[in-house]
Design an enzyme around this catalytic site. Structure first.
Site, PDB file in Angstrom:
ATOM      1  CD  GLU A   1      14.919   1.424   6.903  1.00 37.40           C
ATOM      2  OE1 GLU A   1      15.400   2.502   7.292  1.00 37.40           O
ATOM      3  OE2 GLU A   1      15.554   0.365   6.868  1.00 37.40           O
TER       4      GLU A   1
ATOM      5  N   GLY B   1       4.775   4.129  12.762  1.00 37.50           N
ATOM      6  CA  GLY B   1       5.626   2.954  12.946  1.00 37.50           C
ATOM      7  C   GLY B   1       5.358   2.257  14.276  1.00 37.50           C
TER       8      GLY B   1
ATOM      9  N   GLY C   1       7.995   5.138   7.030  1.00 33.98           N
ATOM     10  CA  GLY C   1       7.124   6.295   7.274  1.00 33.98           C
ATOM     11  C   GLY C   1       7.474   6.936   8.599  1.00 33.98           C
TER      12      GLY C   1
ATOM     13  CE  LYS D   1      -1.677   2.716   2.912  1.00 32.07           C
ATOM     14  NZ  LYS D   1      -1.560   3.977   2.138  1.00 32.07           N
TER      15      LYS D   1
ATOM     16  CB  CYS E   1      14.094   9.576   6.063  1.00 35.33           C
ATOM     17  SG  CYS E   1      14.965   8.590   4.845  1.00 35.33           S
TER      18      CYS E   1
ATOM     19  CD  GLU F   1      11.289  12.953  10.229  1.00 31.62           C
ATOM     20  OE1 GLU F   1      10.191  12.448  10.528  1.00 31.62           O
ATOM     21  OE2 GLU F   1      12.101  12.415   9.483  1.00 31.62           O
TER      22      GLU F   1
HETATM   23  P1  NAD Z   1       3.242   8.323   7.505  1.00 29.82           P
HETATM   24  O1  NAD Z   1       3.685   7.533   8.669  1.00 29.82           O
HETATM   25  O2  NAD Z   1       2.193   9.355   7.718  1.00 29.82           O
HETATM   26  O3  NAD Z   1       2.664   7.387   6.352  1.00 29.82           O
HETATM   27  C1  NAD Z   1       3.444   6.354   5.787  1.00 29.82           C
HETATM   28  C2  NAD Z   1       2.513   5.310   5.218  1.00 29.82           C
HETATM   29  O4  NAD Z   1       1.806   4.705   6.300  1.00 29.82           O
HETATM   30  C3  NAD Z   1       1.462   5.839   4.245  1.00 29.82           C
HETATM   31  O5  NAD Z   1       1.289   4.890   3.215  1.00 29.82           O
HETATM   32  C4  NAD Z   1       0.206   5.882   5.121  1.00 29.82           C
HETATM   33  O6  NAD Z   1      -0.992   5.771   4.390  1.00 29.82           O
HETATM   34  C5  NAD Z   1       0.431   4.655   5.979  1.00 29.82           C
HETATM   35  N1  NAD Z   1      -0.334   4.602   7.227  1.00 29.82           N
HETATM   36  C6  NAD Z   1      -0.703   5.632   8.021  1.00 29.82           C
HETATM   37  N2  NAD Z   1      -1.399   5.151   9.096  1.00 29.82           N
HETATM   38  C7  NAD Z   1      -1.443   3.800   8.959  1.00 29.82           C
HETATM   39  C8  NAD Z   1      -2.024   2.742   9.719  1.00 29.82           C
HETATM   40  N3  NAD Z   1      -2.709   2.982  10.854  1.00 29.82           N
HETATM   41  N4  NAD Z   1      -1.881   1.466   9.287  1.00 29.82           N
HETATM   42  C9  NAD Z   1      -1.211   1.211   8.154  1.00 29.82           C
HETATM   43  N5  NAD Z   1      -0.669   2.165   7.375  1.00 29.82           N
HETATM   44  C10 NAD Z   1      -0.761   3.450   7.781  1.00 29.82           C
HETATM   45  O7  NAD Z   1       4.562   8.934   6.875  1.00 29.82           O
HETATM   46  P2  NAD Z   1       4.649   9.882   5.608  1.00 29.82           P
HETATM   47  O8  NAD Z   1       4.175  11.221   6.053  1.00 29.82           O
HETATM   48  O9  NAD Z   1       4.033   9.256   4.417  1.00 29.82           O
HETATM   49  O10 NAD Z   1       6.232   9.891   5.361  1.00 29.82           O
HETATM   50  C11 NAD Z   1       7.087  10.720   6.028  1.00 29.82           C
HETATM   51  C12 NAD Z   1       7.848   9.950   7.095  1.00 29.82           C
HETATM   52  O11 NAD Z   1       8.546   8.842   6.512  1.00 29.82           O
HETATM   53  C13 NAD Z   1       8.926  10.791   7.729  1.00 29.82           C
HETATM   54  O12 NAD Z   1       8.881  10.626   9.129  1.00 29.82           O
HETATM   55  C14 NAD Z   1      10.225  10.209   7.182  1.00 29.82           C
HETATM   56  O13 NAD Z   1      11.330  10.385   7.998  1.00 29.82           O
HETATM   57  C15 NAD Z   1       9.874   8.774   7.000  1.00 29.82           C
HETATM   58  N6  NAD Z   1      10.769   8.140   5.995  1.00 29.82           N
HETATM   59  C16 NAD Z   1      11.775   7.326   6.430  1.00 29.82           C
HETATM   60  C17 NAD Z   1      12.648   6.748   5.509  1.00 29.82           C
HETATM   61  C18 NAD Z   1      13.782   5.871   5.958  1.00 29.82           C
HETATM   62  O14 NAD Z   1      14.428   5.245   5.122  1.00 29.82           O
HETATM   63  N7  NAD Z   1      14.057   5.784   7.234  1.00 29.82           N
HETATM   64  C19 NAD Z   1      12.470   6.987   4.158  1.00 29.82           C
HETATM   65  C20 NAD Z   1      11.422   7.818   3.751  1.00 29.82           C
HETATM   66  C21 NAD Z   1      10.576   8.382   4.687  1.00 29.82           C
END
Ligand code: NAD
Length: 497
Positions: free
Chosen positions: A253, A236, A231, A178, A287, A388
């Site tokens: 991640e 997470g 995310g 997803k 990130c 962040e």
């Molecule tokens: P987010 O956590 O809001 O969303 C990430 C994903 O999770 C999306 O697909 C979202 O729809 C899904 N999601 C949200 N709630 C969920 C739930 N309850 N159950 C299942 N899925 C759910 O993050 P974002 O705003 O999309 O991305 C930004 C974040 O990602 C930042 O914190 C960034 O640091 C992190 N990131 C980390 C890396 C890494 O390699 N460490 C890489 C890219 C982004």
């Protein structure tokens, strides 16, 4: 390849709309205008996709594909992506507002990820164990972990997906992915590539929509063996807690608050130039962005004056604007959060040296742009240093000694990445060794390769992607013990009959 009906879910090798017929618009962040409409999956749609992946793993002929066949499929995927690179780059830059040239670089990285795991799967993965005992054969074999639920963010949509999909296919897993509801296009297009490359139906499945509905079963459903998530930290933690109910394997991640340390003996011109790239690349939506600039006191004024001057010169614009140096933030809501983050930092005592506002140029009015921002006079008690923002904001702290630089660099709940700039190699190696982050650059920032592990210490995540460890995440290790001279153990001696 036409990439038709990519706005529909992809389950068991076929496109279908979501079961309720609901849809969601994808908004171009640089114009604020809709560019696509995708089917919205319900949790029942996702459960149907999980069932397809489960059946393909348990009963399908995918399990009979050997390592050479899986390697060949991965190379075919890389070939198709090379052929259709422009189509993918265009779709990615439209969903994310990144410059087309950055989307093209991403495609090169994505192709190299598929090639890397095509090679990795061919390495020997069976190990004979020396037990020190006569008449015994003991060996370790590897097997795919099973059905993987994958959840990805919006900043590098296809790149993040490739870090999960390529090792999962290499290992022989099946999966449901997803992508972020904000950026589904390229992940959906990749499903057509899977079909063309000869992946059996049900091995790859994609659902689109909100995390709380479409995404939730990927961390809760008992038929998922592993959940791999990229995310934010809050999401997470939620996914890890859900996964604990059925003791799934978890790979996370998450975010970072990454120290970029400049010592006075560094080549300051180079360090300053790279400090801009470290934090303002993709408008800070990276990130591993170098969001915490740690500067030795004696060069603080020189470094901050120059970074602020250069930040003010960065040209914002659309994906195809030849003069633009960076693009818009992903959404109006995200820009509101970034703006609030800056204002909170100033209220805590940070001194605004550049940016801090939305641009005023008329051509940028409809997009979600925010000016590159420098906040000076910061310290580790401030939320702008600890939290962040995921936006174009750098905070500046000063240090006097090497020990202080390391202590500051480690004073964070995160541990994703960091950098050290110095002309003293002994110092560089000491600092790199002492920083508790998953990637450290010495006199550089941002480069990574598919052959090297990526991931976080502390609350930046669990497990690794890429490299060798990024393949091992998708494997179960099995110990097979064979007694070559079976004999009675007589542990329980026989009594009278
Ligand atoms: P987010 O956590 O809001 O969303 C990430 C994903 O999770 C999306 O697909 C979202 O729809 C899904 N999601 C949200 N709630 C969920 C739930 N309850 N159950 C299942 N899925 C759910 O993050 P974002 O705003 O999309 O991305 C930004 C974040 O990602 C930042 O914190 C960034 O640091 C992190 N990131 C980390 C890396 C890494 O390699 N460490 C890489 C890219 C982004």
């Amino acid at each position: 390849m036409a990439y038709e009906n990519i706005d529909q879910l992809y389950i068991n090798g076929a496109r279908r709309p979501g079961s309720t017929g609901e849809t969601r618009e994808v908004i171009h962040p640089a114009t604020g205008k809709p560019v696509a409409t995708f089917s919205e999956a319900t949790s029942d749609d996702t459960i149907a996709a999980i069932a397809a992946a489960r059946a393909a793993f348990d009963n399908g002929h995918w399990r009979s594909f050997g390592t050479e066949q899986r390697s060949k499929i991965l190379n075919q995927i890389a070939d198709i992506l090379t052929r259709d690179k422009d189509l993918f780059a265009e779709a990615e830059s439209r969903d994310t507002a990144k410059r087309i040239i950055e989307a093209e670089y991403d495609m090169d990285d994505i192709i190299s990820v598929f090639r890397h795991f095509a090679n990795e799967v061919l390495k020997p993965h069976v190990r004979e164990v020396n037990t020190g005992r006569e008449g015994v054969r003991s060996r370790i074999t590897v097997e795919p972990v099973g059905v993987v639920g994958m959840i990805t963010p919006w900043n590098y949509p296809l790149l993040q997906a490739s870090w999960k999909i390529a090792p999962a296919i290499a290992a022989g897993c099946t999966f449901v992915i997803k992508p972020s509801e904000l950026t589904p296009s390229t992940t959906s297009m990749l499903m057509d590539v899977m079909t063309e490359a000869g992946l059996p139906d049900g091995v790859a499945n994609a659902v689109f929509g909100a995390g709380a509905t479409a995404g939730a079963p990927l961390s809760t459903h008992p038929d998922i063996d592993m959940v791999s998530f990229t995310g934010g930290l809050t999401t997470g933690k939620h996914i890890m807690a859900n996964a604990a109910q059925t003791v799934k394997k978890v790979a996370l991640e998450l975010g970072g608050k990454n120290p970029n340390i400049i010592f006075a003996d560094a080549d300051l011109d180079v360090a300053i130039d790279n400090a801009l790239t470290a934090v303002f690349l993709h408008s800070g939506q990276v990130c591993s962005a170098g969001t915490r600039l740690l500067v030795e006191r004696s060069v603080h004024d020189q470094v901050v004056d120059e970074i602020s001057r250069r930040a003010d010169q960065i040209v914002l614009g659309g994906s195809h604007d030849e003069h633009a140096q960076t693009g818009a933030l992903i959404s109006a809501g995200h820009r509101d959060k970034v703006e609030a983050f800056v204002n909170a930092g100033i209220a805590e005592g940070a001194v605004l040296r550049a940016g801090g506002t939305r641009p005023t140029e008329p051509e940028l009015r409809d997009g979600f742009f925010f000016r590159p921002t420098v906040l000076d006079n910061c310290n580790t008690t401030m939320s702008c240093v600890q939290d962040e923002s995921f936006g174009p904001i750098v905070t500046v702290e000063v240090f006097d000694t090497e020990e202080q630089a390391v202590a500051l660099g480690n004073d964070t709940i995160f541990g994703l990445a960091g950098a050290v700039w110095t002309s003293d190699d002994d110092k560089a190696q000491r600092v790199a060794g002492a920083l508790r982050h998953g990637t450290i650059w010495i006199n550089d920032y941002h480069p990574y390769v598919a052959q090297a592990e990526w991931g976080g210490f502390k609350q930046s995540g669990v497990g690794r992607e890429l490299g060798e460890a990024g393949f091992a995440e998708y494997l179960e290790h099995k110990h097979i013990w064979q007694n070559l001279n079976p004999a009675r153990s007589d542990w329980f001696p026989e009594g009278p009959k």
